[in-house]
Design a protein around this motif. Sequence first.
Motif, mmCIF file in Angstrom:
data_model
loop_
_atom_site.group_PDB
_atom_site.id
_atom_site.type_symbol
_atom_site.label_atom_id
_atom_site.label_comp_id
_atom_site.label_asym_id
_atom_site.label_seq_id
_atom_site.Cartn_x
_atom_site.Cartn_y
_atom_site.Cartn_z
ATOM 1 N N TYR A 111 0.849 -1.186 0.000
ATOM 2 C CA TYR A 111 0.000 0.000 0.000
ATOM 3 C C TYR A 111 0.888 1.241 0.000
ATOM 4 O O TYR A 111 1.745 1.412 0.873
ATOM 5 C CB TYR A 111 -0.941 0.037 1.195
ATOM 6 C CG TYR A 111 -1.950 1.160 1.049
ATOM 7 C CD1 TYR A 111 -2.980 1.059 0.120
ATOM 8 C CD2 TYR A 111 -1.831 2.333 1.792
ATOM 9 C CE1 TYR A 111 -3.888 2.090 -0.055
ATOM 10 C CE2 TYR A 111 -2.737 3.364 1.626
ATOM 11 C CZ TYR A 111 -3.761 3.234 0.691
ATOM 12 O OH TYR A 111 -4.658 4.270 0.504
ATOM 13 N N LEU A 113 1.063 4.826 0.692
ATOM 14 C CA LEU A 113 0.308 5.812 1.461
ATOM 15 C C LEU A 113 0.329 7.182 0.793
ATOM 16 O O LEU A 113 -0.672 7.906 0.793
ATOM 17 C CB LEU A 113 0.867 5.906 2.878
ATOM 18 C CG LEU A 113 0.041 6.691 3.903
ATOM 19 C CD1 LEU A 113 -1.333 6.065 4.086
ATOM 20 C CD2 LEU A 113 0.778 6.738 5.242
ATOM 21 N N GLY A 116 -1.954 6.846 -2.185
ATOM 22 C CA GLY A 116 -3.277 6.316 -1.907
ATOM 23 C C GLY A 116 -3.651 5.212 -2.870
ATOM 24 O O GLY A 116 -4.736 5.210 -3.455
ATOM 25 N N SER A 117 -2.754 4.228 -3.018
ATOM 26 C CA SER A 117 -2.996 3.160 -3.998
ATOM 27 C C SER A 117 -2.357 1.866 -3.533
ATOM 28 O O SER A 117 -1.424 1.860 -2.717
ATOM 29 C CB SER A 117 -2.415 3.541 -5.365
ATOM 30 O OG SER A 117 -0.991 3.635 -5.295
ATOM 31 N N PRO A 141 -5.726 2.862 -7.436
ATOM 32 C CA PRO A 141 -6.138 3.802 -6.380
ATOM 33 C C PRO A 141 -7.193 3.174 -5.475
ATOM 34 O O PRO A 141 -8.163 2.591 -5.945
ATOM 35 C CB PRO A 141 -6.709 4.990 -7.171
ATOM 36 C CG PRO A 141 -6.107 4.880 -8.530
ATOM 37 C CD PRO A 141 -5.956 3.414 -8.783
ATOM 38 N N ALA A 143 -8.567 3.299 -0.964
ATOM 39 C CA ALA A 143 -8.285 3.444 0.456
ATOM 40 C C ALA A 143 -7.724 2.118 0.970
ATOM 41 O O ALA A 143 -7.961 1.050 0.392
ATOM 42 C CB ALA A 143 -9.556 3.823 1.210
ATOM 43 N N GLU A 144 -6.983 2.179 2.061
ATOM 44 C CA GLU A 144 -6.392 0.964 2.619
ATOM 45 C C GLU A 144 -7.482 0.120 3.267
ATOM 46 O O GLU A 144 -8.373 0.638 3.950
ATOM 47 C CB GLU A 144 -5.319 1.320 3.641
ATOM 48 C CG GLU A 144 -4.451 0.150 4.037
ATOM 49 C CD GLU A 144 -3.232 0.575 4.833
ATOM 50 O OE1 GLU A 144 -2.357 -0.285 5.077
ATOM 51 O OE2 GLU A 144 -3.148 1.759 5.215
#
Length: 519
Positions: A111, A113, A116-117, A141, A143-144
């Motif tokens: 991931y 950060l 954002g991908s 892309p 969110a985690e």
Amino acid sequence: MILKKHFILLFLFAFSIAKAQEMPVSYAFGEKYNDKHKYSNLVSIANEANEGTVLVRSYYGGLILKPKGYLIEHYNKDLELISEFNYKLKGHNFVDGYLKNGRLYLLFLDYNLSKGSYDYVVHSSSLNNIDFIEKTILSIPSAEVDFPLDKNYYNRNFSSGFTTSVLFNDDKSAFVISTHFKKRKVNQHFIYLFDADLNKVITHDFSKEVEEKNYAFEEIAIAKDLKQVYIIGKAYFKKKRFGAKERKFQYEMIQVSNSLSKIQTFDDDGKYSEGLKPILSEDNKLFCVGFYSNRKDNRYNGVGYFNVDPGTLKIITKKYHPFSTQFMQDKFGKDEEKEIKNLVFKNLSITPENNIIFNAEEYFVTSNYKIEAGSGNRVKVKRYHYNDMVSAKLDASGDLLWTRNINKSEVTQHDEAYVSYSTYIKGEDSYFFISTASENPEQLGKDRIIFRQGFSRNRNVFLIKLDAKGDMSYEKIIDDKDARLPLMVSKPLIVPTEDTVFFYAKRGNKKQLAKVVFK
């Protein structure tokens, strides 16, 4: 599933058994080497004719054990350790690894950060001079989320927002990455095919198909020219209503290329496919073999065979073969209330006579709670069960020649490499490698034997053979006096061009490589 290796082992054979005979194999052990990393998992093993054998282990350290990096061991053809490298890499999620033209490739899902991908990143290096370089081959892309790499056999979660899976073909000459991103009105599913040189060969937008169903891909077959991919998966219906015990999916085959996709289903009235696996023959014929159920639940009632047109996906021939009364008696004895469930494929092969042999294993997970010593806290403990082996042989037209059930019961809380089994197909014969502390099987009756766990830390290796007619014989091929370290029998490296199977052996701070050669 790391740390200590505690497991319980029980093998029960319940069909006509031949007396032990000399198996057509020889074996050799390499030197025992010291290893300072006591806690580790074997994550990849590969071989090339001119490069020898390469193993990759993830290792753990610290007072509270945490991942610390990856150990890369390079052995020559004489099983000698010629180099090892500590790749101190933290915070990366390992997916798989392979070897090509003297280069080692390690695939990670990370991931990012800052972007954002989720990024698929390959770390590659020459074996002669290890100096890893990184290449991002795919970025999505999102969110985690928890557990993005989601490939299991039950209870797939499609509500987390992002799921992805990776499937390699058998020789690791290519691999498929599936990505599914869902957020509010956005619902995107893409399928990518990469060759072993990391070229993106196919990009296919599968989003239209996921409007009504979610897909959990399980098995693949890839055309030699890499222009077509055939994927088997479970298609989960979103809006249909189901009974409490009724399964919520159907098996489908998806054909994918750059320009199109096609879908084929397999279910008939009263015949619901389970655990299917595709295979392409040398003359480009496409087959799909697995199990089926008579009802929409998780029970298995027999073997299913489908001959599929590789261009149109039209089913040319379909055949259903119920498990015989004898097969059920082999498995359960006289208990008629038992059911066959949770079968997972191990391998599928086409023999020189164009027969099809496939092997599966009964696999499931249970959990309970125990009181932790000292703290008194309740801790959830998962146990991984590797039970019965099922083997079947079909002729070239899909007629069933035989099915065999080999009853066993194994359970582990930690490293599964030492349990389960591995198989090798030579000609029309099937061979099964198992590891046990038992010196000899115990005779329970005229046609039944059992392997019990025993108490020794050392373990024997038995080889079970099912010949062309399905008759069984067995032999202890490696004595525990020779195998002073337990072999990871469920993680073999098979080199069919040399009729050779490699096994890694390790306990504590000692390690060695072993090989078995078929004559």
